[in-house]
Enzyme design. Structure first.
Site, PDB file in Angstrom:
ATOM      1  N   CYS A 129      63.688  53.162 -36.181  1.00  0.00           N
ATOM      2  CA  CYS A 129      63.291  51.831 -36.670  1.00  0.00           C
ATOM      3  C   CYS A 129      64.476  50.932 -37.032  1.00  0.00           C
ATOM      4  O   CYS A 129      64.536  49.757 -36.645  1.00  0.00           O
ATOM      5  CB  CYS A 129      62.370  51.971 -37.884  1.00  0.00           C
ATOM      6  SG  CYS A 129      62.931  53.184 -39.105  1.00  0.00           S
ATOM      7  N   HIS A 253      62.158  46.859 -43.309  1.00  0.00           N
ATOM      8  CA  HIS A 253      63.578  47.117 -43.535  1.00  0.00           C
ATOM      9  C   HIS A 253      64.352  45.797 -43.537  1.00  0.00           C
ATOM     10  O   HIS A 253      64.094  44.918 -42.715  1.00  0.00           O
ATOM     11  CB  HIS A 253      64.173  47.959 -42.405  1.00  0.00           C
ATOM     12  CG  HIS A 253      63.659  49.354 -42.320  1.00  0.00           C
ATOM     13  ND1 HIS A 253      62.971  49.982 -43.330  1.00  0.00           N
ATOM     14  CD2 HIS A 253      63.766  50.274 -41.317  1.00  0.00           C
ATOM     15  CE1 HIS A 253      62.678  51.219 -42.950  1.00  0.00           C
ATOM     16  NE2 HIS A 253      63.140  51.416 -41.734  1.00  0.00           N
TER      17      HIS A 253
END
Lengths: 351, 351
Positions: A129, A253
């Site tokens: 990710c 994130h």
């Protein structure tokens, strides 16, 4: 037959449930969806496009008459069942680290290296990710100005460690607010020996420690970025170093990316212009009006949001940017489904 | 007279209350303590060494018969009252940005540049919290190996924005856990136009935006680091660039510091050795046993904790480290009292 027969492995997890949602939103023609998980989750019922589907235990035979299998149930499950799916004719998009560093297996972010899929042999690996959201923003910069070096510091959400880690953040946060003791069991890494409080406490460890004092997550960012952008995990044409930090955030994130381009005349405005025209990127960069990407605003969106683009005043050609993206979508479920869409568009997925 | 007559300005604030605590722990001989604040806080009672002291409103006359005045009540209060204190013969340690960039006023971290105080003219400026903990760790590295460049990314605690920001983090966190709406009023910067959620959401803005897309906090880190380590805020002998991020943490800043030394033969072990012998630094760096600095462990301590020291594999002489320190102590109250101790030791503080 009107579309693909799709299997989702790990369907009940944090990423799996988003894969189902992305399959509901995809342009890919879908004939049927089979939801697979461990024996523990078998029997659960989930919805796909309003239809109730019972989760089945994953077995080799689960992949009979499957055209496309999306895996996100951990590296062990992928190592065991991906070969079974391929053997039965399915094309696999694997969202684990099981095959990412295999030189024969393409590691793909559709905005960056869709051409890597051309000679695939049944498996496409979905990157980590934190790597995906960075390379989506770096690739247009590389194309326009050349890219020499990247120093990334991440602020990663706990959902990257799964649903149990998400529950742990919530429980610990309430305990701290109540002035109660916390009892960490999962983070920073479920398989590691010690566990530390994530509530109100950044942890500079994601996954386990490996060589040279770097964590596995940091090496992933270094090697995957090179493999995706240069084709080879050890190519030094772009230097990459990383520090990965878990922060008390549920989803999305954030990353501070410091990078050096080859074109010494490039300006922050040039970079903003290039990124504003790039696929999958939304520029949110207006300091005067306090506009910059934030995790809470990125949740549920498929794009990579980029802001705080600014020059290092003392190093020509060096810049900062702040990237935010939903780690469960572009970082996982959406990238996997987007890979499937590209395979379909390129004629690399067959009914 | 047996010791100094000390005044604390901003005594009821997040830093002021820690200043009182540090004065209780100091080796400095203290005759009396006067606690000053705004009219709003006047009349409150606080303890110093078991003795109850009533907080008084700050006026010019508050500084009559004061030898040492510690200011931490905001830049405006310092601009108004520091000259009054100096006029009356007090030596001032000012923990605001009011005088930090004045070339005539020493900006001091006792472990780094105590000699800068030699010709002080009554005012010593205490640097910004995020700068202090970084230079404490960088100075021994500079002395041993030379220092060329610093790229710092911060994970800063909300207490750096004061007690109201701390309350906001707590309230918003509970609201998010309750699935209630949040109503941000203070962060990222109380004086700025828009306010954003800090609970479970990193904010890449500390203080207001200034030139070139950098925030005031980022320019502070750049210019203060140069002034403390080189003597001049624009000296490029060490290049510095910074990204400052507020994270949902109550107390203790964490920092990822990427730096390049002149000595290309320096190793991570060399740096660990030098830091383990440095004043004010505690090395916590044992990846095999998951030992690294954490905010929750630094709260209430005076040291700067350093770990995750490791080389950039592709750039000789470049390294990472992870620094954590209590922003209210070494970043503010303790550094101020430590400055006073050094003034005393150097004979620069008079009864």
């Amino acid at each position: 037959m009107s579309g693909y027969r799709v299997a989702v492995v790990g369907a009940t997890g944090a990423v799996g449930t988003r894969m189902i949602q992305m399959l509901e939103e995809t342009s890919l023609p879908i004939e049927s969806v089979r939801l697979l998980a461990s024996s523990r989750s078998a029997g659960k019922q989930l919805k796909f496009n309003g239809q109730t589907i019972t989760v089945e235990e994953t077995t080799p035979e689960s992949f009979e008459e499957v055209d496309l299998a999306l895996f996100s149930a951990g590296g062990g499950v992928s190592k065991q069942f991906v070969p079974e799916a391929v053997k039965r004719g399915a094309v696999v998009v694997d969202n684990t680290s099981a095959f990412r560093m295999d030189p024969k297996i393409p590691l793909v972010v559709p905005e960056v290296n869709p051409e890597a899929m051309e000679n695939h042999q049944g498996i496409i690996a979905n990157p980590n990710c934190s790597t995906i959201q960075m390379v989506v923003a770096l690739e247009p910069i590389k194309k326009a100005f050349g890219l020499k070096q990247v120093v990334v510091t991440t602020f990663q959400a706990v959902s990257g460690a799964g649903q149990r880690a998400l529950n742990e953040l919530e429980e610990e946060s309430q305990e701290v607010l109540n002035n109660e003791a916390v009892d960490p069991q999962i983070l920073p890494a479920a398989g590691d020996k010690k566990h530390y409080q994530i509530a109100f406490n950044p942890l500079p460890q994601i996954d386990v420690f490996e060589d040279e004092g770097y964590t596995h997550e940091e090496w992933k960012m270094i090697h995957e970025t090179k493999k995706i952008m240069l084709g080879e995990m050890n190519d030094s044409a772009i230097k990459v170093t990383a520090t990965c930090v878990r922060v008390p955030v549920p989803v999305a994130h954030s990353e501070e990316v410091y990078f050096e381009v080859e074109d010494q005349n490039a300006t922050a405005d040039d970079i903003r212009r290039v990124l504003s025209e790039a696929d999958g990127v939304v520029v949110q960069d207006d300091p005067e009006h306090q506009i910059y990407p934030q995790a809470v605003n990125a949740v549920g969106k498929k794009d990579v949001f980029v802001g705080r683009i600014r020059p290092d005043q003392e190093n020509e050609g060096s810049f900062h940017m702040w990237n935010v993206s939903d780690n469960l979508l572009k970082g996982a479920a959406w990238n996997s489904v987007e890979i499937a869409e590209k395979l379909h568009e390129q004629g690399l997925l067959h009914l």
